[in-house]
Design a protein around this motif. Structure first.
Motif, PDB file in Angstrom:
ATOM      1  N   VAL A 339      16.951  18.968   5.061  1.00 39.67           N
ATOM      2  CA  VAL A 339      16.594  19.245   3.672  1.00 39.67           C
ATOM      3  C   VAL A 339      15.505  18.281   3.198  1.00 39.67           C
ATOM      4  CG1 VAL A 339      17.407  19.272   1.289  1.00 39.67           C
ATOM      5  CG2 VAL A 339      18.869  20.156   3.119  1.00 39.67           C
ATOM      6  N   SER A 340      14.464  18.842   2.599  1.00 41.23           N
ATOM      7  CA  SER A 340      13.460  18.057   1.883  1.00 41.23           C
ATOM      8  C   SER A 340      13.504  18.499   0.427  1.00 41.23           C
ATOM      9  CB  SER A 340      12.058  18.291   2.464  1.00 41.23           C
ATOM     10  OG  SER A 340      11.992  17.856   3.804  1.00 41.23           O
ATOM     11  N   LEU A 341      13.750  17.547  -0.459  1.00 43.98           N
ATOM     12  CA  LEU A 341      13.961  17.860  -1.874  1.00 43.98           C
ATOM     13  C   LEU A 341      12.965  17.087  -2.726  1.00 43.98           C
ATOM     14  CD1 LEU A 341      15.721  19.136  -4.135  1.00 43.98           C
ATOM     15  CD2 LEU A 341      17.213  17.126  -3.950  1.00 43.98           C
ATOM     16  N   LYS A 342      12.297  17.784  -3.619  1.00 46.69           N
ATOM     17  CA  LYS A 342      11.341  17.148  -4.538  1.00 46.69           C
ATOM     18  C   LYS A 342      11.693  17.495  -5.977  1.00 46.69           C
ATOM     19  CE  LYS A 342       7.219  17.208  -1.557  1.00 46.69           C
ATOM     20  NZ  LYS A 342       5.821  17.723  -1.458  1.00 46.69           N
ATOM     21  N   LEU A 343      11.432  16.527  -6.866  1.00 43.80           N
ATOM     22  CA  LEU A 343      11.446  16.806  -8.294  1.00 43.80           C
ATOM     23  C   LEU A 343      10.045  16.541  -8.812  1.00 43.80           C
ATOM     24  CD1 LEU A 343      13.026  17.486 -10.918  1.00 43.80           C
ATOM     25  CD2 LEU A 343      13.323  15.023 -11.222  1.00 43.80           C
ATOM     26  N   ILE A 349       3.387  16.348 -10.931  1.00 44.82           N
ATOM     27  CA  ILE A 349       3.472  14.959 -10.465  1.00 44.82           C
ATOM     28  C   ILE A 349       4.836  14.743  -9.807  1.00 44.82           C
ATOM     29  CG2 ILE A 349       3.533  12.533 -11.187  1.00 44.82           C
ATOM     30  CD1 ILE A 349       1.640  13.281 -13.453  1.00 44.82           C
ATOM     31  N   GLU A 350       4.837  14.217  -8.607  1.00 46.84           N
ATOM     32  CA  GLU A 350       6.090  14.006  -7.869  1.00 46.84           C
ATOM     33  C   GLU A 350       6.858  12.816  -8.447  1.00 46.84           C
ATOM     34  OE1 GLU A 350       7.171  12.529  -3.468  1.00 46.84           O
ATOM     35  OE2 GLU A 350       6.053  14.435  -3.506  1.00 46.84           O
ATOM     36  N   LEU A 351       8.058  13.069  -8.946  1.00 47.52           N
ATOM     37  CA  LEU A 351       8.891  12.033  -9.547  1.00 47.52           C
ATOM     38  C   LEU A 351       9.952  11.517  -8.588  1.00 47.52           C
ATOM     39  CD1 LEU A 351       9.492  13.683 -13.036  1.00 47.52           C
ATOM     40  CD2 LEU A 351       7.687  12.080 -12.377  1.00 47.52           C
ATOM     41  N   CYS A 352      10.345  12.365  -7.632  1.00 45.62           N
ATOM     42  CA  CYS A 352      11.407  11.983  -6.720  1.00 45.62           C
ATOM     43  C   CYS A 352      11.281  12.799  -5.442  1.00 45.62           C
ATOM     44  CB  CYS A 352      12.775  12.231  -7.376  1.00 45.62           C
ATOM     45  SG  CYS A 352      14.180  11.763  -6.352  1.00 45.62           S
ATOM     46  N   TYR A 353      11.524  12.140  -4.305  1.00 47.79           N
ATOM     47  CA  TYR A 353      11.506  12.839  -3.020  1.00 47.79           C
ATOM     48  C   TYR A 353      12.691  12.360  -2.197  1.00 47.79           C
ATOM     49  CZ  TYR A 353      10.203  14.303   1.676  1.00 47.79           C
ATOM     50  OH  TYR A 353      10.213  14.871   2.924  1.00 47.79           O
ATOM     51  N   LEU A 354      13.376  13.316  -1.573  1.00 48.92           N
ATOM     52  CA  LEU A 354      14.551  12.981  -0.769  1.00 48.92           C
ATOM     53  C   LEU A 354      14.542  13.817   0.500  1.00 48.92           C
ATOM     54  CD1 LEU A 354      17.341  11.513  -0.592  1.00 48.92           C
ATOM     55  CD2 LEU A 354      18.317  13.518  -1.707  1.00 48.92           C
ATOM     56  N   ARG A 355      14.782  13.164   1.623  1.00 45.99           N
ATOM     57  CA  ARG A 355      14.880  13.858   2.906  1.00 45.99           C
ATOM     58  C   ARG A 355      16.224  13.487   3.523  1.00 45.99           C
ATOM     59  NH1 ARG A 355      11.072  15.344   7.013  1.00 45.99           N
ATOM     60  NH2 ARG A 355      12.234  16.605   8.518  1.00 45.99           N
ATOM     61  N   SER A 356      17.029  14.495   3.904  1.00 43.81           N
ATOM     62  CA  SER A 356      18.338  14.196   4.496  1.00 43.81           C
ATOM     63  C   SER A 356      18.859  15.397   5.271  1.00 43.81           C
ATOM     64  CB  SER A 356      19.346  13.815   3.415  1.00 43.81           C
ATOM     65  OG  SER A 356      19.654  14.919   2.596  1.00 43.81           O
ATOM     66  N   ASN A 357      19.884  15.142   6.077  1.00 40.87           N
ATOM     67  CA  ASN A 357      20.630  16.209   6.741  1.00 40.87           C
ATOM     68  C   ASN A 357      21.868  16.514   5.911  1.00 40.87           C
ATOM     69  OD1 ASN A 357      18.958  16.548   8.999  1.00 40.87           O
ATOM     70  ND2 ASN A 357      19.884  14.788  10.023  1.00 40.87           N
ATOM     71  N   GLU A 386      12.059  21.574  -6.125  1.00 35.04           N
ATOM     72  CA  GLU A 386      11.537  22.262  -4.952  1.00 35.04           C
ATOM     73  C   GLU A 386      12.311  21.786  -3.731  1.00 35.04           C
ATOM     74  OE1 GLU A 386       7.143  22.555  -4.258  1.00 35.04           O
ATOM     75  OE2 GLU A 386       7.672  21.365  -2.474  1.00 35.04           O
ATOM     76  N   VAL A 387      12.861  22.729  -2.970  1.00 30.95           N
ATOM     77  CA  VAL A 387      13.643  22.361  -1.798  1.00 30.95           C
ATOM     78  C   VAL A 387      13.192  23.180  -0.591  1.00 30.95           C
ATOM     79  CG1 VAL A 387      15.479  24.003  -2.399  1.00 30.95           C
ATOM     80  CG2 VAL A 387      15.977  22.098  -0.862  1.00 30.95           C
ATOM     81  N   VAL A 388      13.081  22.492   0.534  1.00 29.44           N
ATOM     82  CA  VAL A 388      12.772  23.139   1.803  1.00 29.44           C
ATOM     83  C   VAL A 388      13.944  22.868   2.738  1.00 29.44           C
ATOM     84  CG1 VAL A 388      11.233  23.232   3.791  1.00 29.44           C
ATOM     85  CG2 VAL A 388      10.288  22.892   1.495  1.00 29.44           C
ATOM     86  N   MET A 389      14.582  23.946   3.212  1.00 24.49           N
ATOM     87  CA  MET A 389      15.749  23.815   4.081  1.00 24.49           C
ATOM     88  C   MET A 389      15.481  24.502   5.409  1.00 24.49           C
ATOM     89  SD  MET A 389      18.746  24.590   1.249  1.00 24.49           S
ATOM     90  CE  MET A 389      20.103  24.232   2.374  1.00 24.49           C
TER      91      MET A 389
END
Length: 439
Positions: A339-343, A349-357, A386-389
């Motif tokens: 999972v790649s998650l953005k706010l 403007i990117e405020l937060c980015y998270l990458r995890s399983n 925005e999420v990419v799974m």
């Protein structure tokens, strides 16, 4: 003539050993002082209790070193001023007979005696008793004693109990009796299930107790002094602005610079801002709420997750902290998602980015994904999740609502042009937003 020895009656005028077990004979010899070769002067009164070196040596490594080691005791008596008479008798009874009666009022003293003489079986009896009988009123005492005796398993069980019952424990009279080490292990934890104002108010009471013990005046400067680095485990940036203004800012536990830093954080316009020395991470998700935007979840798990973007935009009518999002999972609970998650904020403007399983629970169709730190969400500003799974096909939502009222906040969802995997207001991924109130 018969004599009563605990639960055993023996004839002392004849062959008292006949047909008796080893334990029964040990009990008789201990109580009647038969062939004893060591005397203990116990307690403040120095009450004499006779015993047998052979029994003590075979049951305790400490007694073995005391009587058989290179610096063995030569005297026929040993002073034991730090253990009460009844407790020492209980210790002897366990060593001779493997019997012990533990009560709430004696368990700590028996544990002390067992630890002193390295009688691990008795230590285990005491710790099991404490584990079963932990409650709001005694957990701080047990925590303190397990810290003193280095009983790590019991110590951690006490902490787990405190984390789950934090408000009751922190507001109890016994909380203020804890040492600084135990207190730090409690208030530093992310698992503490309590509102931050309870932590702040409880630590003021704790500081007052320390001031009293040191015989110094209860002033804000002295409270700050005795709190020391414990102060930085109080998460002032998580307090509501109104409570901070009405309560915290009117006392001088924080320096003027720290007050200003926290105030600017609470009122500032930078959603990704931080406060030096103070954590902005929420504890135990106690205050979190979830905005669910779909009325239904599909019965089928056939939403493709091959690396395309699922995105949806939203606004809200009230300032909040966005803690994370809810995602749909799959029937295949063994296969994780990458999972790649953005706010994204205004102007993308990117405020937060998270990458995890992420792996979904077998009994749940969704999974919560939390940001490392919460993000400030301001009213009437449009944001995009925005999420990419990448993984197995997932469930998806249906009958999405454009406006969703939740408690004191109303969210409005907007379809996003960044979505290329068919998610929009009415169907698709990202079924919920996890949030807490800011003001």
């Amino acid at each position: 003539m018969d004599v009563d020895v605990g639960d055993v009656t023996m004839d002392v005028s004849g062959d008292w050993q006949a047909r008796k077990t080893l334990v029964e004979c040990n009990k008789y010899m201990l109580k009647n002082g038969v062939a004893c070769d060591i005397t203990f002067n116990v307690g403040k009164t120095g009450t004499q209790i006779e015993a047998h070196k052979y029994i003590l040596v075979c049951r305790s490594s400490v007694f073995h070193a005391m009587f058989c080691g290179p610096v063995a005791e030569k005297d026929s008596s040993v002073d034991v001023p730090d253990i009460e008479v009844d407790i020492f008798r209980s210790l002897m009874r366990y060593l001779y007979c493997d019997e012990v009666e533990i009560e709430p009022g004696t368990v700590m003293q028996i544990l002390y005696a067992a630890k002193k003489y390295s009688v691990q079986g008795l230590v285990d009896h005491c710790t099991r008793f404490l584990q079963v009988n932990i409650n709001i009123d005694n957990v701080c005492c047990i925590l303190e004693q397990s810290h003193l005796f280095d009983e790590l398993l019991l110590y951690n069980e006490c902490l787990d109990f405190i984390y789950e019952n934090a408000e009751d424990v922190l507001t109890s009279e016994t909380f203020s009796t804890l040492c600084a080490t135990c207190t730090e292990d409690i208030i530093s934890s992310d698992q503490l299930f309590v509102d931050e104002k309870v932590v702040f108010e409880s630590m003021l009471i704790w500081a007052d107790a320390v001031c009293d013990n040191k015989d110094i005046e209860r002033t804000d400067s002295n409270r700050r002094y005795v709190l020391g680095d414990l102060l930085y485990h109080i998460r002032f940036p998580l307090l509501s602005l109104s409570y901070y203004a009405d309560v915290v800012s009117k006392c001088d536990v924080l320096s003027q610079g720290e007050k200003l830093d926290v105030y600017q954080y609470l009122c500032g316009s930078d959603p990704s801002g931080s406060v030096s020395n103070f954590s902005i991470k929420y504890r135990a998700k106690k205050s979190f709420q979830t905005c669910n935007r779909f009325k239904y979840t599909s019965e089928n798990s056939d939403w493709a997750q091959k690396g395309k973007k699922d995105a949806v935009s939203f606004t809200c009518c009230h300032p909040i902290w966005l803690q994370g999002v809810v995602l749909y999972g799959s029937k295949d609970t063994c296969t994780p998602y990458d999972v790649s998650l953005k706010l994204l904020g205004a102007d993308d403007i990117e405020l937060c980015y998270l990458r995890s399983n992420v792996t979904t629970n077998q009994s749940e169709q969704t999974v919560n994904v939390y940001f490392v730190n919460p993000v400030k969400i301001f009213p009437k500003v449009q944001y995009t999740v925005e999420v990419v799974m990448v993984g197995p096909k997932s469930y998806y939502g249906e009958n999405g609502r454009r406006k969703v009222p939740c408690s004191n906040v109303t969210f409005e969802f907007i379809s996003s042009s960044r979505s290329n995997n068919s998610t929009n207001v009415f169907t698709g991924q990202v079924p919920g937003l996890i949030y807490s109130l800011w003001l």
